[in-house]
Design a protein around this motif. Structure first.
Motif, mmCIF file in Angstrom:
data_model
loop_
_atom_site.group_PDB
_atom_site.id
_atom_site.type_symbol
_atom_site.label_atom_id
_atom_site.label_comp_id
_atom_site.label_asym_id
_atom_site.label_seq_id
_atom_site.Cartn_x
_atom_site.Cartn_y
_atom_site.Cartn_z
ATOM 1 N N ILE A 58 0.522 -1.168 -0.241
ATOM 2 C CA ILE A 58 0.033 -0.168 -0.193
ATOM 3 C C ILE A 58 0.806 1.148 -0.511
ATOM 4 C CG2 ILE A 58 -0.397 0.181 2.541
ATOM 5 C CD1 ILE A 58 -3.262 1.386 2.087
ATOM 6 N N GLY A 59 2.290 0.973 0.449
ATOM 7 C CA GLY A 59 2.536 2.192 0.457
ATOM 8 C C GLY A 59 3.821 2.481 -0.173
ATOM 9 N N ARG A 60 3.498 2.125 -1.037
ATOM 10 C CA ARG A 60 4.660 1.897 -3.012
ATOM 11 C C ARG A 60 3.462 2.417 -4.252
ATOM 12 N NH1 ARG A 60 5.131 -3.770 -5.232
ATOM 13 N NH2 ARG A 60 3.424 -3.270 -5.096
ATOM 14 N N ASP A 61 2.112 1.537 -3.400
ATOM 15 C CA ASP A 61 1.230 1.360 -4.788
ATOM 16 C C ASP A 61 0.388 3.014 -4.507
ATOM 17 O OD1 ASP A 61 2.009 -0.752 -5.451
ATOM 18 O OD2 ASP A 61 0.107 -1.243 -4.938
ATOM 19 N N THR A 62 0.380 3.523 -3.363
ATOM 20 C CA THR A 62 -0.086 4.687 -2.876
ATOM 21 C C THR A 62 0.411 6.013 -3.234
ATOM 22 O OG1 THR A 62 -1.603 4.289 -1.415
ATOM 23 C CG2 THR A 62 -0.883 6.392 -1.133
ATOM 24 N N LEU A 63 2.389 5.792 -2.826
ATOM 25 C CA LEU A 63 3.083 6.776 -3.259
ATOM 26 C C LEU A 63 3.178 7.027 -4.695
ATOM 27 C CD1 LEU A 63 4.840 8.776 -2.381
ATOM 28 C CD2 LEU A 63 7.205 7.211 -2.311
ATOM 29 N N GLU A 64 2.769 5.801 -6.171
ATOM 30 C CA GLU A 64 2.661 6.002 -7.803
ATOM 31 C C GLU A 64 1.422 6.774 -7.462
ATOM 32 O OE1 GLU A 64 6.038 2.254 -8.419
ATOM 33 O OE2 GLU A 64 3.554 1.609 -8.368
ATOM 34 N N ARG A 65 0.614 6.175 -7.693
ATOM 35 C CA ARG A 65 -0.886 7.436 -7.567
ATOM 36 C C ARG A 65 -0.411 8.389 -6.975
ATOM 37 N NH1 ARG A 65 -3.722 3.188 -4.753
ATOM 38 N NH2 ARG A 65 -3.783 4.114 -3.329
ATOM 39 N N ILE A 66 0.402 8.878 -5.885
ATOM 40 C CA ILE A 66 0.956 10.482 -5.286
ATOM 41 C C ILE A 66 1.576 10.544 -6.378
ATOM 42 C CG2 ILE A 66 1.860 12.258 -4.093
ATOM 43 C CD1 ILE A 66 0.558 10.135 -1.910
ATOM 44 N N TYR A 67 2.650 10.335 -7.100
ATOM 45 C CA TYR A 67 3.587 10.647 -8.412
ATOM 46 C C TYR A 67 2.605 11.244 -9.602
ATOM 47 C CZ TYR A 67 8.219 11.301 -6.347
ATOM 48 O OH TYR A 67 9.027 11.594 -5.599
ATOM 49 N N ALA A 68 1.476 10.369 -10.249
ATOM 50 C CA ALA A 68 1.061 10.515 -11.193
ATOM 51 C C ALA A 68 0.112 11.816 -10.810
ATOM 52 C CB ALA A 68 0.206 8.925 -11.212
ATOM 53 N N ALA A 69 -0.273 11.849 -9.805
ATOM 54 C CA ALA A 69 -1.146 12.717 -9.849
ATOM 55 C C ALA A 69 -0.460 14.413 -9.868
ATOM 56 C CB ALA A 69 -1.877 12.902 -8.287
ATOM 57 N N VAL A 70 0.699 14.113 -9.011
ATOM 58 C CA VAL A 70 0.945 15.674 -9.526
ATOM 59 C C VAL A 70 1.696 15.604 -10.803
ATOM 60 C CG1 VAL A 70 4.147 16.568 -9.203
ATOM 61 C CG2 VAL A 70 2.662 15.107 -7.013
ATOM 62 N N PHE A 71 2.068 15.080 -11.695
ATOM 63 C CA PHE A 71 2.964 14.947 -12.545
ATOM 64 C C PHE A 71 1.438 14.876 -13.822
ATOM 65 C CE2 PHE A 71 6.410 13.921 -10.954
ATOM 66 C CZ PHE A 71 7.334 14.608 -11.902
ATOM 67 N N HIS A 72 0.400 15.074 -13.390
ATOM 68 C CA HIS A 72 -0.874 14.972 -14.090
ATOM 69 C C HIS A 72 -0.775 14.150 -15.810
ATOM 70 C CE1 HIS A 72 -1.765 19.198 -12.765
ATOM 71 N NE2 HIS A 72 -2.526 18.646 -11.988
ATOM 72 N N THR A 73 -1.022 12.591 -14.563
ATOM 73 C CA THR A 73 -0.306 11.049 -15.799
ATOM 74 C C THR A 73 -0.718 10.555 -15.600
ATOM 75 O OG1 THR A 73 1.557 10.785 -14.787
ATOM 76 C CG2 THR A 73 2.100 12.307 -16.554
ATOM 77 N N GLU A 74 -1.338 9.562 -16.038
ATOM 78 C CA GLU A 74 -2.098 7.877 -15.952
ATOM 79 C C GLU A 74 -1.845 7.186 -15.019
ATOM 80 O OE1 GLU A 74 -3.991 7.767 -20.265
ATOM 81 O OE2 GLU A 74 -2.738 6.614 -19.439
ATOM 82 N N ALA A 75 -0.205 7.237 -14.554
ATOM 83 C CA ALA A 75 0.080 6.523 -13.738
ATOM 84 C C ALA A 75 1.298 6.535 -13.304
ATOM 85 C CB ALA A 75 0.250 5.030 -14.954
ATOM 86 N N ALA A 76 2.515 6.093 -12.632
ATOM 87 C CA ALA A 76 3.798 6.534 -12.282
ATOM 88 C C ALA A 76 4.864 5.184 -12.230
ATOM 89 C CB ALA A 76 4.070 7.847 -11.334
ATOM 90 N N LEU A 77 5.763 4.750 -12.020
ATOM 91 C CA LEU A 77 7.209 4.038 -11.352
ATOM 92 C C LEU A 77 7.440 4.723 -10.330
ATOM 93 C CD1 LEU A 77 7.225 0.819 -11.298
ATOM 94 C CD2 LEU A 77 9.068 1.663 -12.825
ATOM 95 N N MET A 78 7.358 4.843 -9.131
ATOM 96 C CA MET A 78 8.307 5.519 -8.044
ATOM 97 C C MET A 78 8.981 3.888 -7.497
ATOM 98 S SD MET A 78 9.731 6.313 -5.279
ATOM 99 C CE MET A 78 8.810 5.183 -4.327
ATOM 100 N N ARG A 79 10.336 3.741 -8.064
ATOM 101 C CA ARG A 79 11.363 3.202 -6.751
ATOM 102 C C ARG A 79 11.939 3.281 -6.000
ATOM 103 N NH1 ARG A 79 8.126 -1.354 -8.279
ATOM 104 N NH2 ARG A 79 5.987 -1.336 -8.327
ATOM 105 N N PRO A 80 12.745 2.679 -4.859
ATOM 106 C CA PRO A 80 14.053 2.944 -4.362
ATOM 107 C C PRO A 80 15.196 2.144 -4.877
ATOM 108 C CG PRO A 80 12.170 2.633 -3.161
ATOM 109 C CD PRO A 80 11.309 2.430 -4.195
ATOM 110 N N HIS A 81 14.917 1.403 -6.359
ATOM 111 C CA HIS A 81 15.537 0.047 -7.105
ATOM 112 C C HIS A 81 15.815 0.808 -7.930
ATOM 113 C CE1 HIS A 81 11.846 -1.460 -4.433
ATOM 114 N NE2 HIS A 81 12.334 -2.052 -3.979
ATOM 115 N N VAL A 82 15.344 2.398 -7.948
ATOM 116 C CA VAL A 82 16.615 3.168 -9.617
ATOM 117 C C VAL A 82 17.378 3.970 -8.613
ATOM 118 C CG1 VAL A 82 15.773 4.052 -11.377
ATOM 119 C CG2 VAL A 82 13.732 2.739 -10.223
#
Length: 416
Positions: A58-82
């Motif tokens: 839930i932490g990962r998935d929510t944070l990716e929705r937040i990034y998508a909202a910030v950029f006004h996009t359909e989706a986002a990939l936000m990962r510590p592994h990058v």
């Protein structure tokens, strides 16, 4: 000789109006993020670590929705592994191209570390896109602007991706504003529907009121140890854009068919949430530091880009030092004013991924974090210093004073 304190005060007096504009943008972007956090109902449960496969994180998935909202996009990939901005860009390029296809750079040659990914010239490396059969063509800027007509002429039937770099990298050229991608995006989408536009957004997030995806870019890519991490995120990268594209890229990160559903993080997600919330403020501090550096060195007869009178598209400040001694002394002064490794004395060295020796000052809490105050530059004429970051303006001001002190004491700079 003028006192260093007086030189700084003189520069600050001329920047009051510019500082006020930065503060206004900080407030607007902070409101944006706060509203998104409240809409998502962010709470302590989102900070919890996960292990193993990371299904339903839930932490990962929510944070990716937040990034998508910030950029006004359909989706986002936000990962510590990058691991870095280059890693995020590499992931995107491999996810968005197939053997036999072609990439066009609309902003000249990309940043040095990406050349090994693409496989151009001496930058060619095992496992590069070139080795995978992906072609590359570079289109130069025209008078500091994207030449959409030249990009269109370069588009061939096998072209699948146009990339553009928002920041200057190690080039003496203007960084680009989000709205400057609008004409390029319109041309691609209206006449070449099979081609996508990706913007390397490193150093540019939250500097302006909008992002390149607000002007038609299909994808924005960046590093979390730059602007969006707010100086708190310890690692990571992001990709924000159209869902089908983000899903393709996620398949490269994990595995096709698993994509964004896979990926745990055994440490807390709190630094990524808190860093994003702090990002508009931290970026504002970095911008004020850059403005002060620009005005200060202009008053001492040096050329800076952007100038202290220009709008800013990213946090990078370029200053032509005109001699290797000045460049090295400037970076050494920044290092001595760092909270971490202040005792270190940077010298030019053969840095992996760069053709020239580089001198780099980076006394940062997060290794290599460009949102923290750092300065570097290649040892090649006109010996330009590239300064970026600053968690607080106060620290930035102190560090600039130390840099001037070092330049004067070594004889690299004479102040009238």
């Amino acid at each position: 000789m003028k006192d260093i304190k007086n030189l700084i005060q003189e520069a600050e007096e001329a920047l009051k109006t510019a500082f006020e504009e930065i503060d206004k943008n900080e407030e607007a972007r902070t409101r944006q993020i706060l509203d998104i956090f409240r809409n998502e109902g962010v709470s302590y449960r989102h900070f919890a670590p996960t292990t193993g496969y990371g299904y339903d994180d839930i932490g990962r998935d929510t944070l990716e929705r937040i990034y998508a909202a910030v950029f006004h996009t359909e989706a986002a990939l936000m990962r510590p592994h990058v691991a870095s901005g280059t890693a995020a860009l590499s992931l995107t390029l491999f996810g968005m191209t197939r053997p036999g296809e072609k990439i066009i750079s609309a902003t000249g040659m990309p940043y040095d570390t990406l050349l090994g990914v693409i496989g151009t010239g001496e930058g060619s490396q095992p496992g590069s896109l070139k080795e995978m059969g992906v072609d590359f063509e570079c289109v130069e800027l025209k008078d500091g602007e994207i030449d959409a007509e030249a990009v269109e002429r370069a588009i061939t039937p096998n072209t699948s991706l146009v990339i553009a770099q928002r920041s200057r990298g190690y080039a003496w050229r203007p960084s680009l504003f989000p709205e400057q991608f609008a004409d390029l995006a319109d041309m691609i989408h209206s006449r070449h529907p099979g081609v996508a536009l990706m913007v390397d957004n490193c150093y540019g997030e939250f500097v302006c009121g909008k992002e390149p995806t607000d002007y038609g870019a299909d994808l924005c890519v960046g590093s979390l140890i730059k602007n969006p991490g707010g100086g708190i995120a310890p690692t990571g990268g992001y990709v924000a854009g159209k869902k089908d594209m983000v899903d393709r890229i996620a398949g490269r990160l994990t595995a096709p068919g698993l994509g964004r559903e896979l990926g745990s993080y055994a440490a807390s997600y709190r630094p990524f949430y808190q860093g994003l919330f702090m990002a508009p403020h931290t970026v504002a501090q970095a911008l004020k530091t850059a403005l002060l550096a620009s005005r200060l060195f202009e008053n001492l007869g040096m050329e800076s880009s952007p100038s202290s009178a220009e709008r800013r598209a990213d946090i990078i400040q370029a200053i032509k030092m005109q001699s290797p001694e000045r460049l090295v002394a400037f970076c050494q002064g920044i290092q001595t004013a760092s909270p971490v490794d202040s005792m270190a004395m940077p010298e030019p060295w053969d840095m992996p991924g760069y053709d020239d020796q580089v001198v780099m000052a980076a006394g940062t809490f997060v290794a290599g974090a460009s949102i923290e105050l750092s300065a570097d530059g290649p040892i090649r004429p006109p010996y330009t210093a590239f300064m970026q970051g600053g968690l607080t303006y106060t620290h930035g001001k102190i560090a600039l004073a130390e840099a001037l002190k070092r330049m004067i004491s070594t004889g690299a700079l004479k102040v009238p």
